[in-house]
Motif scaffolding. Structure first.
Motif, PDB file in Angstrom:
ATOM      1  N   THR A 184      61.731  -2.992 -26.431  1.00 53.56           N
ATOM      2  CA  THR A 184      62.138  -4.485 -26.391  1.00 53.56           C
ATOM      3  C   THR A 184      63.552  -4.568 -26.573  1.00 53.56           C
ATOM      4  O   THR A 184      64.357  -3.741 -26.619  1.00 53.56           O
TER       5      THR A 184
ATOM      6  N   ILE B 119      53.139  -8.199 -27.122  1.00 47.79           N
ATOM      7  CA  ILE B 119      52.973  -7.628 -25.817  1.00 47.79           C
ATOM      8  C   ILE B 119      53.575  -8.079 -24.626  1.00 47.79           C
ATOM      9  O   ILE B 119      54.249  -7.691 -23.816  1.00 47.79           O
TER      10      ILE B 119
ATOM     11  N   ILE C 132      56.506   0.551 -21.968  1.00 48.34           N
ATOM     12  CA  ILE C 132      55.770   1.408 -22.975  1.00 48.34           C
ATOM     13  C   ILE C 132      55.890   2.998 -22.624  1.00 48.34           C
ATOM     14  O   ILE C 132      55.605   3.070 -21.305  1.00 48.34           O
TER      15      ILE C 132
ATOM     16  N   TYR D 108      57.160   1.308 -27.835  1.00 47.88           N
ATOM     17  CA  TYR D 108      57.346  -0.203 -27.159  1.00 47.88           C
ATOM     18  C   TYR D 108      58.621  -0.496 -27.094  1.00 47.88           C
ATOM     19  O   TYR D 108      59.567  -0.494 -28.189  1.00 47.88           O
TER      20      TYR D 108
ATOM     21  N   VAL E 122      57.578  -6.942 -24.819  1.00 46.52           N
ATOM     22  CA  VAL E 122      57.916  -5.479 -24.328  1.00 46.52           C
ATOM     23  C   VAL E 122      58.400  -5.183 -23.077  1.00 46.52           C
ATOM     24  O   VAL E 122      57.692  -6.120 -22.091  1.00 46.52           O
TER      25      VAL E 122
ATOM     26  N   SER F 140      53.590   2.453 -32.330  1.00 47.66           N
ATOM     27  CA  SER F 140      52.403   2.115 -32.945  1.00 47.66           C
ATOM     28  C   SER F 140      52.290   2.713 -34.278  1.00 47.66           C
ATOM     29  O   SER F 140      52.684   3.542 -34.634  1.00 47.66           O
TER      30      SER F 140
END
Length: 111
Positions: free
Chosen positions: A47, A23, A30, A45, A27, A54
C-alpha cells in the motif's frame, strides 16, 4: 472489503503494527512472501502506507481481534466473548457454549 493484517516490518507498537486495510482502496499489489528460506509463504499487501502481511499465527489473530471482543482462551482457541452464552467448568478446562448452541472445549479454567 477490509482485512486484518500485520505490518511486514513491525515497530513494536500494536496499534500501528496490527491494522485493517481496504482491499479496493489501499492495496496496490499483492504477492507471496516468506520471512526466511524455511518460513511458510503468506500474502503480502503493498500500500501507500507500507507493506502488510496476512495474519499467520494465533498470536497475531488474538491481537488483531481483541478490539472486537475476542479473547485468547488457550494456545489453540480464540473466542468471541460477545457470542458466549455460558462456560461450564470441566476437569481439564472449560466447555464454552455459544448463543447458537455450538460449543468448544478449552484447556483454560480461568475464564
Amino acid at each position: 472489503m477490509k482485512i486484518p493484517v500485520v505490518r511486514m516490518f513491525t515497530t513494536g507498537d500494536q496499534n500501528t503494527d496490527f491494522v485493517e486495510i481496504d482491499i479496493e482502496q489501499d492495496v496496490n499489489f499483492i504477492f507471496r512472501w516468506r520471512k526466511t528460506k524455511h518460513s511458510a509463504e503468506v500474502l503480502a499487501y503493498h500500500t501507500s502506507n507500507g507493506s502488510f502481511l496476512s495474519l499467520n499465527t494465533m498470536h497475531e489473530a488474538a491481537i488483531s481481534f481483541e478490539k472486537y471482543g475476542f479473547k485468547y482462551f488457550d494456545a489453540s482457541t480464540i473466542v468471541n466473548l460477545k457470542r458466549v452464552s455460558e462456560t461450564i467448568p470441566m476437569e481439564n478446562g472449560s466447555k464454552v457454549v455459544f448463543v447458537d448452541g455450538n460449543f468448544t472445549i478449552v484447556r483454560s479454567k480461568h475464564i
